[in-house]
Design a protein around this motif. Sequence first.
Motif, PDB file in Angstrom:
ATOM      1  N   THR A 190       8.654   0.285  -3.860  1.00  0.00           N
ATOM      2  CA  THR A 190       9.567  -0.814  -4.177  1.00  0.00           C
ATOM      3  C   THR A 190      10.907  -0.321  -4.702  1.00  0.00           C
ATOM      4  O   THR A 190      11.784  -1.139  -4.990  1.00  0.00           O
ATOM      5  CB  THR A 190       8.946  -1.750  -5.241  1.00  0.00           C
ATOM      6  OG1 THR A 190       8.657  -0.980  -6.416  1.00  0.00           O
ATOM      7  CG2 THR A 190       7.671  -2.395  -4.724  1.00  0.00           C
ATOM      8  N   ASP A 244       0.747  -1.746  -0.882  1.00  0.00           N
ATOM      9  CA  ASP A 244      -0.211  -2.097  -1.922  1.00  0.00           C
ATOM     10  C   ASP A 244      -0.715  -0.825  -2.605  1.00  0.00           C
ATOM     11  O   ASP A 244      -1.181   0.102  -1.921  1.00  0.00           O
ATOM     12  CB  ASP A 244      -1.390  -2.838  -1.285  1.00  0.00           C
ATOM     13  CG  ASP A 244      -2.274  -3.537  -2.301  1.00  0.00           C
ATOM     14  OD1 ASP A 244      -2.601  -2.897  -3.326  1.00  0.00           O
ATOM     15  OD2 ASP A 244      -2.651  -4.695  -2.084  1.00  0.00           O
ATOM     16  N   TYR A 287      -0.024  -6.675  -9.066  1.00  0.00           N
ATOM     17  CA  TYR A 287       1.135  -5.963  -8.540  1.00  0.00           C
ATOM     18  C   TYR A 287       1.987  -6.893  -7.683  1.00  0.00           C
ATOM     19  O   TYR A 287       3.217  -6.911  -7.784  1.00  0.00           O
ATOM     20  CB  TYR A 287       0.649  -4.769  -7.711  1.00  0.00           C
ATOM     21  CG  TYR A 287       1.725  -4.006  -6.983  1.00  0.00           C
ATOM     22  CD1 TYR A 287       2.549  -3.116  -7.655  1.00  0.00           C
ATOM     23  CD2 TYR A 287       1.922  -4.178  -5.611  1.00  0.00           C
ATOM     24  CE1 TYR A 287       3.532  -2.408  -6.987  1.00  0.00           C
ATOM     25  CE2 TYR A 287       2.898  -3.475  -4.927  1.00  0.00           C
ATOM     26  CZ  TYR A 287       3.699  -2.586  -5.621  1.00  0.00           C
ATOM     27  OH  TYR A 287       4.669  -1.889  -4.963  1.00  0.00           O
ATOM     28  N   TRP A 288       1.324  -7.721  -6.863  1.00  0.00           N
ATOM     29  CA  TRP A 288       2.071  -8.606  -5.968  1.00  0.00           C
ATOM     30  C   TRP A 288       2.700  -9.773  -6.712  1.00  0.00           C
ATOM     31  O   TRP A 288       3.732 -10.302  -6.280  1.00  0.00           O
ATOM     32  CB  TRP A 288       1.172  -9.062  -4.824  1.00  0.00           C
ATOM     33  CG  TRP A 288       0.857  -7.913  -3.922  1.00  0.00           C
ATOM     34  CD1 TRP A 288      -0.309  -7.207  -3.861  1.00  0.00           C
ATOM     35  CD2 TRP A 288       1.752  -7.290  -2.998  1.00  0.00           C
ATOM     36  NE1 TRP A 288      -0.197  -6.185  -2.944  1.00  0.00           N
ATOM     37  CE2 TRP A 288       1.056  -6.212  -2.400  1.00  0.00           C
ATOM     38  CE3 TRP A 288       3.064  -7.537  -2.612  1.00  0.00           C
ATOM     39  CZ2 TRP A 288       1.632  -5.389  -1.439  1.00  0.00           C
ATOM     40  CZ3 TRP A 288       3.651  -6.715  -1.650  1.00  0.00           C
ATOM     41  CH2 TRP A 288       2.932  -5.660  -1.081  1.00  0.00           C
ATOM     42  N   LYS A 344       6.688 -10.361  -6.383  1.00  0.00           N
ATOM     43  CA  LYS A 344       7.246 -11.683  -6.091  1.00  0.00           C
ATOM     44  C   LYS A 344       8.297 -12.062  -7.124  1.00  0.00           C
ATOM     45  O   LYS A 344       9.386 -12.542  -6.763  1.00  0.00           O
ATOM     46  CB  LYS A 344       6.118 -12.723  -6.060  1.00  0.00           C
ATOM     47  CG  LYS A 344       6.600 -14.124  -5.717  1.00  0.00           C
ATOM     48  CD  LYS A 344       5.420 -15.091  -5.643  1.00  0.00           C
ATOM     49  CE  LYS A 344       5.925 -16.507  -5.306  1.00  0.00           C
ATOM     50  NZ  LYS A 344       4.776 -17.460  -5.234  1.00  0.00           N
TER      51      LYS A 344
END
Length: 266
Positions: free
Chosen positions: A163, A175, A257-258, A262
């Motif tokens: 990221t 992921d 994590y997601w 977001k």
Amino acid sequence: MPERNNIYFFYTTDDKLDEKLKPLFNLVRENNFNIVDDPSHANVIVSIGGDGTFLQAVRQTGFRQDCLYTGITRSNESGLYCDFNIDNFDDMLHTMLHEEMEVRRFPVIDVQVNGQSAFHCLNEVSIRSTIIKSIVIDVHIDDMYFETFRGDGLIVATPTGSTGYNKSTQGAVVDPKIPCFQVSEVASLNNNRYRTLGSSFILNKDRQLTLKMVQDGNDYPIIGMDNEAYSIRNIQNVTVNLSDKVIKTVKLKHNSYWDRVKRTFL
């Protein structure tokens, strides 16, 4: 929780932050935790700041495998490695004392330079030219020659590092439950004479990546290890493998994590 009662705080001191931390330190002691001055005596290492501070905390304490790391952001900061904010620090203590903790395990890559110097990276290793000239790198996967890269540089990122710098070069966000690492190009030359894959690619945990510098006078690049830069003269090759090490962090429920991806990007 006696097995996790020694906490080391990693942060850059300043008067304003020191004043804000006083009630938090008192809260830590009231909940039967000990604040230690030596990170080697800690069971929990807490960084206070953003993701850069978290990376430095892990690096400067030696990528320890026998403790938990956790990150606390300041009021005006956000972080993909940091579950807690300085204004809700008591949530972390409550989680550690009264709830069944969920622990994340973030992959780490091992990096060898010229077959000797060894480093660990939680985010990424990047190799970039330091002169106004493209750097030329022969890319090998395991024992197979894959391509010759010409451009500004290459990035090899962990899933959590995907990221960061990697994403800015149009690399994929990966992921962290997938044990792998990703290779991305920085301003590659692609024309009738030079050709590379032209996109990021992801390697499985059992792969080895070897980057061999073509000795054409541009063999003094900058190597970035997470958020530190190293200048190493006459680099001949860099080898990257997924490490056996992982960084263990405390996870808040409903903050995957997601969820953090977001909040950060969408």
